[in-house]
Write an enzyme that holds these catalytic residues in place. Structure first.
Site, PDB file in Angstrom:
ATOM      1  N   THR A 123    -100.859  38.895 -32.655  1.00 10.78           N
ATOM      2  CA  THR A 123    -100.777  37.477 -33.073  1.00 10.78           C
ATOM      3  C   THR A 123    -102.142  36.834 -33.039  1.00 10.78           C
ATOM      4  OG1 THR A 123    -100.279  36.830 -30.798  1.00 10.78           O
ATOM      5  CG2 THR A 123     -98.428  37.261 -32.255  1.00 10.78           C
ATOM      6  N   ASN A 183    -101.735  42.439 -24.226  1.00 10.87           N
ATOM      7  CA  ASN A 183    -100.894  43.305 -25.044  1.00 10.87           C
ATOM      8  C   ASN A 183     -99.672  42.581 -25.592  1.00 10.87           C
ATOM      9  OD1 ASN A 183    -101.900  46.230 -25.160  1.00 10.87           O
ATOM     10  ND2 ASN A 183    -102.351  45.573 -23.075  1.00 10.87           N
ATOM     11  N   THR A 192    -112.017  46.658 -30.677  1.00 13.99           N
ATOM     12  CA  THR A 192    -110.769  45.919 -30.918  1.00 13.99           C
ATOM     13  C   THR A 192    -110.583  44.939 -29.755  1.00 13.99           C
ATOM     14  OG1 THR A 192    -109.543  47.807 -30.001  1.00 13.99           O
ATOM     15  CG2 THR A 192    -109.645  47.628 -32.396  1.00 13.99           C
ATOM     16  N   LYS A 207    -115.399  53.173 -28.245  1.00  6.93           N
ATOM     17  CA  LYS A 207    -114.600  51.969 -28.111  1.00  6.93           C
ATOM     18  C   LYS A 207    -113.313  52.330 -27.400  1.00  6.93           C
ATOM     19  CE  LYS A 207    -111.443  50.648 -30.204  1.00  6.93           C
ATOM     20  NZ  LYS A 207    -109.927  50.675 -29.979  1.00  6.93           N
ATOM     21  N   THR A 246    -106.430  53.170 -27.202  1.00  5.58           N
ATOM     22  CA  THR A 246    -106.947  53.823 -28.414  1.00  5.58           C
ATOM     23  C   THR A 246    -108.432  53.989 -28.172  1.00  5.58           C
ATOM     24  OG1 THR A 246    -105.324  52.705 -29.713  1.00  5.58           O
ATOM     25  CG2 THR A 246    -107.271  53.464 -30.884  1.00  5.58           C
ATOM     26  N   GLU A 278    -108.263  46.785 -20.371  1.00  4.53           N
ATOM     27  CA  GLU A 278    -107.680  45.477 -20.652  1.00  4.53           C
ATOM     28  C   GLU A 278    -107.205  44.805 -19.364  1.00  4.53           C
ATOM     29  OE1 GLU A 278    -106.173  46.415 -25.196  1.00  4.53           O
ATOM     30  OE2 GLU A 278    -104.768  46.652 -23.538  1.00  4.53           O
TER      31      GLU A 278
END
Length: 391
Positions: A391, A386, A140, A166, A177, A263
């Site tokens: 979007t 995040n 993702t 992942k 996640t 991230e």
């Protein structure tokens, strides 16, 4: 890898332009062990797979990215069951032989027409796909696929363990996640596989954190199909110990890759607590430090602010005596007896934090308890990623 086939296709589940629907298939009935999220809010695929994996035997796993199918009510459960039924039918399996996993946006219904159109091409592609394709399909916000391979031998028969994962955000597993799927062609006793896998997960995925968020979809599964034709690997044997060590190594390597891909992360940090009253206290203290937003932002800013670390230790719930605590950045003593080590330590500690990877060692000097947790820093990019996720 003997007896396993893989496939991945583009189904445009969230948007076109990438692989997002994948299948792992065993040519033979396989022992299966699985660990799932402890979040009380659980996605439909987690609820289904948790029940199906209880019998310890499965043949396949269907997984999609782009949509978590979580918090989607009765329709979400019906959609997951239908996707599983259609895939099992195309494979010639019973529904119960197929596990299901999803990752992506929470609260959005599955785009069923796109999903259903992808199933037959997915099954048709089993003779052409690779585990690397599956690793790409489950990404993702990941920036790279996470794959590990190890080899072993039992009874003179070589076997392999291959794993993918992942995860980059919403990482604080309690089983991030995160998804992880492993396959091995070794013949492994079912009870031993379950205990070895659970222990390996606890020492790997349960020892990482990026943002202190436990997902609704966390799933880790291993399939062992026995195609290597080795004597069954059992607990309490040298072969069992060797298999467990390889399994732990694969999972720990995957877990570290998740943190390194956190991230917006610019730092990979090992938090090591020793001298705790017991192991549970060591884990509490390590997680408190690893999850502290103030500590993580200090790491990002390369600020040797050890005060934030000792504060986190103090509220962790672990037994702590302030005047015994020692804190090190790599080999630099930042505080001893709970007191700052001085200006030279500040400068040396700052140099440590300028590295991409470093270790924080905390000695509570109360007992023999030890624990290690791996974490990342918290950067501007984490907020940007995040804030823009849907979007």
């Amino acid at each position: 890898m003997k007896g396993f086939r893989f496939s991945a296709v583009e189904a445009a589940i969230k948007k076109p332009g990438r692989l997002d629907l994948a299948l792992i298939f065993s040519d033979y009935p396989a022992q299966v062990a699985a660990v799932y999220t402890t979040n009380k809010v659980q996605a439909a695929p987690v609820l289904i797979s948790r029940e199906r994996s209880k019998n310890g035997r499965c043949r396949a796993l269907l997984v999609n990215s782009g949509n978590a199918n979580a918090c989607t009510g009765e329709q979400g459960m019906a959609d997951a069951l239908e996707c599983g039924r259609r895939t099992a039918e195309a494979l010639g399996l019973s529904d119960e032989e197929l596990l299901i996993a999803s990752t992506g946006v929470i609260g959005q219904p599955l785009p069923m027409e796109r999903f259903k159109k992808g199933i037959q091409p997915l099954v048709d592609g089993l003779d052409h796909g690779t585990l690397d394709d599956v690793a790409r399909a489950i990404m993702t916000t990941d920036t790279f696929e996470k794959i590990e391979r190890r080899s072993g031998e039992a009874g003179g028969k070589p076997y392999s363990i291959r794993g993918i994962a992942k995860g980059a955000g919403m990482i604080h597993p309690n089983m991030a996640t995160m998804l992880s799927f492993l396959v091995t062609d070794a013949e492994v006793d079912g009870a031993f596989l379950k205990s070895a896998f659970t222990e390996a997960v606890d020492g790997s995925f349960n020892a990482i954190t990026v943002d202190n968020d436990t997902s609704t979809n966390d799933t880790a599964v291993i399939f062992a199909n026995g195609a290597a034709q080795n004597p069954s690997i059992k607990a309490g044997t040298p072969e069992g110990a060797a298999f467990a060590a390889l399994l732990h190594d694969v999972l720990l390597s995957l877990a570290k890759l998740i943190v390194k891909d956190g991230e917006g992360a610019t730092k990979f940090v090992e938090i090591r607590v020793k001298g705790a009253a017991n192991q549970a206290d060591a884990k509490k203290a390590a997680l408190a430090v690893a999850n502290s937003m103030l500590v993580k932002t200090a790491f990002f800013g390369q600020d040797a602010n050890w005060g934030r670390i000792i504060a986190a230790i103090g509220y962790s719930g672990a037994d702590v005596q302030q005047d015994r605590v020692e804190i090190r950045f790599d080999d630099v003593v930042m505080a001893t007896g709970g007191v700052f080590a001085g200006g030279d330590a500040e400068a040396a500690g700052t140099r440590v934090l300028q590295q991409k990877e470093f270790r924080v060692t905390i000695d509570l000097k109360l007992g023999a308890g030890e624990a290690v947790v791996f974490t990342s820093d918290l950067s501007y990019d984490y907020v940007r990623i995040n804030a823009d996720y849907r979007t």
